[in-house]
Design a protein around this motif. Structure first.
Motif, PDB file in Angstrom:
ATOM      1  N   PRO A  37      -8.106 -38.405 -16.377  1.00  0.00           N
ATOM      2  CA  PRO A  37      -8.787 -39.856 -16.660  1.00  0.00           C
ATOM      3  C   PRO A  37      -7.620 -40.788 -16.832  1.00  0.00           C
ATOM      4  O   PRO A  37      -6.704 -40.718 -17.726  1.00  0.00           O
ATOM      5  N   ALA A  38      -7.785 -42.019 -16.275  1.00  0.00           N
ATOM      6  CA  ALA A  38      -7.098 -43.224 -16.523  1.00  0.00           C
ATOM      7  C   ALA A  38      -5.794 -43.271 -16.313  1.00  0.00           C
ATOM      8  O   ALA A  38      -5.033 -43.571 -17.411  1.00  0.00           O
ATOM      9  N   LEU A  39      -5.206 -42.510 -15.264  1.00  0.00           N
ATOM     10  CA  LEU A  39      -3.808 -42.341 -15.281  1.00  0.00           C
ATOM     11  C   LEU A  39      -2.982 -43.665 -14.882  1.00  0.00           C
ATOM     12  O   LEU A  39      -3.509 -44.450 -13.917  1.00  0.00           O
ATOM     13  N   PRO A  40      -2.130 -44.021 -15.670  1.00  0.00           N
ATOM     14  CA  PRO A  40      -1.256 -45.181 -15.353  1.00  0.00           C
ATOM     15  C   PRO A  40      -0.330 -44.758 -14.323  1.00  0.00           C
ATOM     16  O   PRO A  40      -0.054 -43.615 -14.053  1.00  0.00           O
ATOM     17  N   LEU A  41      -0.071 -46.039 -13.187  1.00  0.00           N
ATOM     18  CA  LEU A  41       0.735 -45.637 -12.158  1.00  0.00           C
ATOM     19  C   LEU A  41       2.158 -44.742 -12.603  1.00  0.00           C
ATOM     20  O   LEU A  41       2.367 -43.995 -11.739  1.00  0.00           O
ATOM     21  N   LEU A  47       3.021 -40.118  -5.415  1.00  0.00           N
ATOM     22  CA  LEU A  47       2.882 -41.570  -4.586  1.00  0.00           C
ATOM     23  C   LEU A  47       4.037 -42.389  -5.307  1.00  0.00           C
ATOM     24  O   LEU A  47       3.955 -42.450  -6.798  1.00  0.00           O
ATOM     25  N   SER A  48       4.726 -43.137  -4.708  1.00  0.00           N
ATOM     26  CA  SER A  48       5.760 -44.139  -5.173  1.00  0.00           C
ATOM     27  C   SER A  48       4.718 -45.325  -5.725  1.00  0.00           C
ATOM     28  O   SER A  48       3.758 -45.453  -5.252  1.00  0.00           O
ATOM     29  N   ALA A  49       5.349 -46.143  -6.515  1.00  0.00           N
ATOM     30  CA  ALA A  49       4.630 -47.203  -6.779  1.00  0.00           C
ATOM     31  C   ALA A  49       4.136 -48.284  -5.720  1.00  0.00           C
ATOM     32  O   ALA A  49       2.942 -48.667  -5.534  1.00  0.00           O
ATOM     33  N   ARG A  50       4.873 -48.247  -4.695  1.00  0.00           N
ATOM     34  CA  ARG A  50       4.857 -49.091  -3.582  1.00  0.00           C
ATOM     35  C   ARG A  50       3.534 -48.393  -2.575  1.00  0.00           C
ATOM     36  O   ARG A  50       2.504 -49.121  -2.056  1.00  0.00           O
ATOM     37  N   GLN A  51       3.749 -46.944  -2.526  1.00  0.00           N
ATOM     38  CA  GLN A  51       2.588 -46.359  -1.716  1.00  0.00           C
ATOM     39  C   GLN A  51       1.435 -46.541  -2.448  1.00  0.00           C
ATOM     40  O   GLN A  51       0.168 -46.532  -1.918  1.00  0.00           O
TER      41      GLN A  51
END
Lengths: 188, 476
Positions: A37-41, A47-51
């Motif tokens: 639940p509600a995973l922060p990036l 996934l990278s932040a950009r992806q």
């Protein structure tokens, strides 16, 4: 177009492996993982932040106003779902998909990345790739569509949009038919 | 799974027979063998042993838990999604419980393939399967509106349609068969043959994934995620993807001749709510276009189908139409799925030790899928739908039969829940399932079925497994 020709499209573009994710499961029916639940990036594994930004932008553009609202309210996090999905793929498939997301983000030289565009421009790009003659385009669209739309419909926010009542077990909803109809005797 | 380093099989891990896989083939085979050999039989299953209390009916929880590769299994080119389960009971835990007797046309078709089946001689085994699975016709009062509308359209067009048969007892019509039955009503293998195998003495060993087999000292050794197991006889029933994979890793030629039922979907949009997510999801069939049971059509069934939201939303046409708008019609849609008896042939090969699936669709299949889109449109309009949604990227809502502009693979939504072959009779095994040149090694699951049979296959696979197990016992 025959399937071999489609694969040649990928080869021509030098990303033959993308065929594996092509549609990455363009026809895929079941794509979601058990999503924390509600995973922060920063908690994303694959996934990278950009992806993640690419996935999120594509998801919001595809799903529409209900998705925008759910995302704004913190009730839907497509990047977390797609990250979980990637965890179920073989490593080579995951690598190919990561490459495809980068290609999608940076496809047009000289322009900023897809995720920074306004929503209408993003929708236009998605629409063009959806029915493109290039198998690569269709494949990337297929992955994004299946992953992002199933992410939304698998969420409770999506259920509300669909007026879907959810499970019976563990809830007050009784199992059984709800739509009533009279049986026409012409039907055996 | 990494390649296991085998310790020697301990005495507790030596059996007369190992059955690998507990689905439609493995569970009946293990039952027959255990009834003959009792505790000498072990039933190995790669997936977990789940129970009614585990089935939450929430797709995002159950799909990763129940489905092979967490639900993302498919062909290398991404065109075809391949749905199988990975749990005790195999794909019978996630199927829609439909039951058909083997079509008599199989006799001639298999002969032409160099394989053998005698559906008349198989009948006693089919009878036993139907008895254990408690197969029965779906009653009229159990047909939900979504399926009824399929029947109504067919009837108004004069097409042959019928209520189907299923293996569910006391079904509460919750609509979640494909996520495991939370009410122990569906008599999937985990509730029917597996308990019988255990009662006869077989040991059920879940979460034991077999990597490959080795022949040592006149016995077979299975190298698994839980160490080595040895047996005089090994019966491979790990499914159409994993059985050939295990054979290939064991140095035995396999993987060719895969064939599937190609499935795509059309949706009729009705003014009043249909609520297809309630009730028995697949209950009515149209045989007008089949080439079995005496029909001479192009070769596909139409079956009513209802899916829960996640499955519904991945269809490729939706985004182009405005995803929100289509989702808003969800309650009003009745679904029909094709079961195309494919003419294509695919392969399972090894890629970095994992199975790689290829399945190039041939023109004949593309034509039949296009034929299905047209007929499904006709059916729903006859039933009173205002418009029809085809699972095709280039076609939105249609209100008349509208030929699709292209059948390029990847432009339409296609999947299969019914794969066959890869270790087919006449190709990898002999006429009853023995692997020639490999004493004591048998294949008795869907991978031994040499072609797409044209109907939901669990009864046929189970009957062939019982027949093969009887031959194995006689041989031994």
């Amino acid at each position: 177009m025959s399937p071999p020709l489609r694969r040649r499209d990928f080869l021509t573009l030098g990303v033959a492996g993308v065929a594996g994710l092509a549609g990455l499961k363009a026809g895929g029916r079941w794509l979601l993982g058990v999503t924390p639940p509600a995973l922060p990036l920063p908690s994303l594994v694959h996934l990278s932040a950009r992806q993640a930004a690419t996935v999120t932008a594509a998801a919001l553009a595809m799903v529409g106003p209900h998705g925008e609202a759910a995302y704004a309210e913190g009730r839907w996090e497509p990047a977390a779902d797609v990250d979980a999905l990637l965890g179920r793929l073989a490593a080579d498939q995951r690598d190919q998909l990561g490459l495809a997301l980068i290609l999608f983000e940076e496809w047009t030289p000289g322009l900023s990345g897809f995720s920074s565009w306004d929503r209408e421009a993003q929708r236009a790009r998605l629409a063009a790739w959806r029915t493109s003659r290039l198998g690569l385009h269709r494949g990337v669209w297929g992955f994004l569509h299946a992953a992002c739309c199933s992410s939304f419909s698998g969420s409770e926010a999506g259920w509300e949009t669909m007026a879907y009542p959810g499970p019976c077990v563990g809830t007050a909803r009784p199992p059984g038919q709800t739509a009533t109809f009279a049986w026409d005797e012409v039907v055996p | 799974m990494t390649t296991p380093v085998p310790p020697p099989a301990s005495p507790q891990r030596r059996f007369k027979a190992l059955v690998i896989g507990s689905g439609a083939g493995g569970a009946p085979a293990a039952t027959a063998l255990a009834e003959a050999w009792g505790e000498g039989v072990a039933l190995l299953e790669a997936g977990p042993h789940l129970h009614a209390r585990d089935f939450t009916q929430v797709e995002r929880e159950m799909v990763p838990r129940l489905y092979a590769q967490g639900g993302v299994q498919g062909t290398e080119d991404g065109v075809l999604s391949l749905l199988q389960a990975r749990t005790v009971g195999g794909s019978t835990v996630i199927n829609d419980a439909l039951c058909f007797r083997p079509p008599p046309e199989l006799d001639a078709r298999w002969k032409a393939l160099g394989a053998h089946i005698d559906t008349a001689a198989l009948a006693p085994f089919v009878d036993r399967v139907e008895e254990v699975l408690q197969v029965r016709e779906i009653r009229r009062d159990q047909i939900n509106r979504a399926n009824y509308l399929v029947g109504l359209g067919a009837a108004r067009l004069g097409w042959h349609g019928e209520r189907l048969r299923h293996n569910s007892v006391g079904c509460v019509q919750c609509g979640f068969r494909h996520l495991g039955c939370a009410y122990d009503a569906k008599q999937s293998m985990n509730l029917s043959f597996v308990p019988r195998a255990q009662a006869a003495g077989a040991q059920l060993l879940p979460e034991v994934e077999v990597h490959h087999l080795e022949r040592r000292g006149g016995a077979w050794v299975a190298l698994t995620s839980q160490g080595a197991f040895a047996a005089e006889h090994v019966v491979l029933c790990a499914g159409v993807v994993q059985t050939p994979t295990i054979l290939l890793r064991s140095g035995i030629a396999a993987g060719d001749g895969v064939q599937v039922h190609v499935q795509t979907v059309a949706w009729g949009d009705f003014d009043d709510p249909v609520d297809g997510f309630n009730g028995i999801p697949m209950a009515y069939g149209v045989l007008e276009f089949a080439d079995i049971y005496g029909h001479t059509g192009p070769g596909y069934l139409i079956e009513g189908v209802a899916v829960q939201p996640l499955g519904f939303s991945v269809q490729p046409q939706l985004e182009g139409l405005g995803h929100d708008e289509v989702l808003g019609r969800y309650r009003h849609l009745s679904g029909a799925v094709s079961l195309v008896r494919s003419a294509s042939r695919g392969r399972i090969t090894l890629k970095d030790d994992r199975p790689a699936i290829t399945y190039p669709l041939v023109e004949a299949d593309l034509q039949r899928l296009a034929h299905f889109y047209d007929r499904a449109t006709e059916l729903y309009l006859a039933a009173g739908a205002s418009r029809v949604l085809l699972a095709h990227r280039h076609v939105g809502w249609v209100d008349r039969v509208t030929p699709v502009p292209t059948m390029d693979p990847g432009t339409f939504y296609v999947y299969t829940a019914h794969p066959f072959g890869g270790a087919g009779r006449g190709l990898v095994t002999d006429e009853v399932g023995r692997v020639p040149g490999q004493p004591g090694l048998w294949v008795l699951d869907g991978s031994a079925v040499p072609e797409a049979i044209g109907v939901n296959p669990q009864v046929t696979i189970a009957a062939l497994a019982l027949e093969g197990a009887a031959r194995l016992i006689a041989d031994a």
